[in-house]
Scaffold this motif. Structure first.
Motif, mmCIF file in Angstrom:
data_model
loop_
_atom_site.group_PDB
_atom_site.id
_atom_site.type_symbol
_atom_site.label_atom_id
_atom_site.label_comp_id
_atom_site.label_asym_id
_atom_site.label_seq_id
_atom_site.Cartn_x
_atom_site.Cartn_y
_atom_site.Cartn_z
ATOM 1 N N ALA A 1 10.839 7.535 0.088
ATOM 2 C CA ALA A 1 9.683 8.399 0.336
ATOM 3 C C ALA A 1 10.090 9.681 1.054
ATOM 4 N N LEU A 2 11.054 9.592 1.943
ATOM 5 C CA LEU A 2 11.498 10.773 2.691
ATOM 6 C C LEU A 2 12.092 11.831 1.755
ATOM 7 N N GLY A 3 12.694 11.381 0.669
ATOM 8 C CA GLY A 3 13.271 12.319 -0.290
ATOM 9 C C GLY A 3 12.280 12.829 -1.310
ATOM 10 N N GLY A 4 11.060 12.299 -1.283
ATOM 11 C CA GLY A 4 10.032 12.741 -2.224
ATOM 12 C C GLY A 4 10.449 12.487 -3.664
ATOM 13 N N LEU B 1 0.837 -1.202 0.000
ATOM 14 C CA LEU B 1 0.000 0.000 0.000
ATOM 15 C C LEU B 1 0.874 1.255 0.000
ATOM 16 N N GLY B 2 1.930 1.233 0.789
ATOM 17 C CA GLY B 2 2.831 2.377 0.838
ATOM 18 C C GLY B 2 3.530 2.620 -0.482
ATOM 19 N N PHE B 3 3.914 1.540 -1.162
ATOM 20 C CA PHE B 3 4.570 1.699 -2.453
ATOM 21 C C PHE B 3 3.602 2.278 -3.481
ATOM 22 N N SER B 4 2.322 1.905 -3.397
ATOM 23 C CA SER B 4 1.318 2.495 -4.277
ATOM 24 C C SER B 4 1.205 3.990 -4.021
ATOM 25 N N ALA B 5 1.240 4.398 -2.748
ATOM 26 C CA ALA B 5 1.207 5.826 -2.425
ATOM 27 C C ALA B 5 2.438 6.529 -2.988
ATOM 28 N N ALA C 1 4.095 12.014 1.664
ATOM 29 C CA ALA C 1 3.895 12.037 3.116
ATOM 30 C C ALA C 1 3.103 10.813 3.575
ATOM 31 N N THR C 2 2.083 10.445 2.800
ATOM 32 C CA THR C 2 1.301 9.251 3.128
ATOM 33 C C THR C 2 2.173 8.013 3.039
ATOM 34 N N ALA C 3 3.042 7.957 2.036
ATOM 35 C CA ALA C 3 3.941 6.813 1.885
ATOM 36 C C ALA C 3 4.861 6.684 3.099
ATOM 37 N N VAL C 4 5.392 7.802 3.589
ATOM 38 C CA VAL C 4 6.270 7.771 4.768
ATOM 39 C C VAL C 4 5.522 7.167 5.955
ATOM 40 N N ARG C 5 4.301 7.635 6.192
ATOM 41 C CA ARG C 5 3.522 7.109 7.322
ATOM 42 C C ARG C 5 3.205 5.624 7.139
#
Length: 292
Positions: A270-273, A233-237, A244-248
Motif C-alpha cells: 500500500a505504501l508504494g501505491g 477491509l484494508g485489502f479491499s481498499a 492512503a486508506t489502505a495504509v491507515r
C-alpha cells in the motif's frame, strides 16, 4: 451443471433477484424434467444476494441445501459426493465444504482452494485460520439452517463469513477436498469489490455481532478476529485503489494484533501505491496459474 448431477434426487430453485434481463427465458432450452423439483422465482425488486438465498431456502424441500452463484458451476458428482460425506461423518456434521478451482473469465485456471475445515471450527473462523468458503463451496443440513436462521440480509458484503460464524456454533464441519466447484473471477463489479459498503455497513455490523462471541474464546482471539477483519477491509481498499486508506487500515490491523504477518506485507504494498501493488497482483495471478 445442476441438471447434470449424478445424484438421483436433486431440486433446483433459480432465484432471479430482479435482474435487468429476466432469467426465465434463458432456461427454456434446458430440460428440467429429470429433476425431483424445479422452481423459478423472480423478485419484484432487487433485494440483494442474501434475500435471494433466503427465498431459495424457503422454496426448497430437500434435507441438504447447497448454493450456486451465477458465475460458478459444479462438477457432475458434487451432490453425490457431498451427501456421502454427510452420511459418513456422523450426526454432528452440519456443513460440508468442497474443494474449488479458481478460473478467470476465459476459463484459465488461476489456482485451487483445498478446504481443511473439520470438527468444531468457530474459533478458527474467527481467527482466520479456517477459511470461510463462498456460498458455492458449501452445503448445509436443513436442521442447522432452522437452528441458525437464514443469512443476514443487512450485509452487502462478507455475507458468507457472517453466516459461517453462526452456522459453526450449531454444528461441526467436514470437508470434501477434491475440486468439485469451479469459481469464476470476472472483470465485472462483484460484492467483494465494494469497499465503501464493507467500510460503512459490513465491517461495523460484523464487529457488533461477533466480537462478544470471539471474546468468549479469550482476549487473544478477540484481538485476532478484529485484526483479521480489519486486514481484509484494508485489502479491499488496496484492491480498489484507496491507497492512503489502505495504509491507515493496515496500520490499525497491526495495532490490534502485531502478530499477523500478512499485515506488514500488505502495508508495504500500500505504501508504494499502484507502483508496487499492480505488479504484485499480476505476479500473484501468474503464480496461481502455474501451480494450478
Amino acid at each position: 451443471s445442476v441438471v447434470n448431477q449424478t445424484y438421483p434426487e436433486v431440486e433446483l430453485i433459480v432465484v432471479d433477484d430482479h435482474s435487468p434481463d429476466p432469467v426465465e427465458p434463458f432456461l427454456t432450452d434446458i430440460s428440467l424434467d429429470d429433476l425431483a423439483h424445479a422452481d423459478i422465482v423472480r423478485h419484484k425488486e432487487n433485494r440483494g444476494g442474501n434475500a435471494a438465498r433466503r427465498t431459495g431456502i424457503e422454496r426448497s424441500r430437500g434435507e441438504f441445501v447447497a448454493f450456486l452463484d451465477d458465475d460458478d458451476y459444479w462438477d457432475p458428482t458434487l451432490v453425490e459426493r457431498v451427501v456421502s460425506v454427510f452420511q459418513e461423518s456422523g450426526p454432528y456434521v452440519g456443513v460440508v465444504m468442497a474443494g474449488t478451482r479458481i478460473v478467470d473469465e476465459d476459463g484459465e485456471e488461476l489456482g485451487k482452494v483445498v478446504p481443511d475445515a473439520a470438527g468444531e471450527v468457530t474459533e478458527g473462523i474467527l481467527r482466520g485460520t479456517v477459511r470461510a468458503g463462498s456460498f458455492s463451496r458449501f452445503t448445509v443440513h436443513r436442521g442447522v439452517i432452522d437452528a441458525t436462521g437464514p443469512p443476514d440480509e443487512r450485509l452487502p458484503s462478507w455475507q458468507d463469513l457472517e453466516w459461517h460464524i453462526r452456522l459453526s456454533t450449531r454444528c461441526e464441519y467436514a470437508s470434501l477436498r477434491e475440486p468439485v466447484v469451479t469459481r469464476r473471477v470476472t472483470s465485472h463489479d462483484q460484492i467483494t469489490d465494494d469497499f465503501e459498503a464493507k467500510r460503512d455497513v459490513s465491517y461495523p455490523l460484523l464487529l457488533e455481532k461477533h466480537c462478544p462471541l470471539a471474546a468468549e474464546f479469550g482476549r487473544e482471539t478477540e484481538r485476532r478476529f478484529v485484526a483479521t477483519l480489519t486486514l481484509t477491509l484494508g485489502f479491499s481498499a488496496l484492491r480498489n485503489g484507496y491507497y492512503a486508506t489502505a495504509v491507515r487500515t493496515f496500520g490499525r490491523a497491526i495495532r490490534y494484533d502485531p502478530l499477523v504477518p500478512k499485515a506488514y506485507l500488505y502495508l508495504l504494498l500500500a505504501l508504494g501505491g499502484p507502483f508496487t501493488y499492480k505488479p504484485a497482483r499480476g505476479l500473484r495471478r501468474k503464480l496461481q496459474a502455474s501451480i494450478g
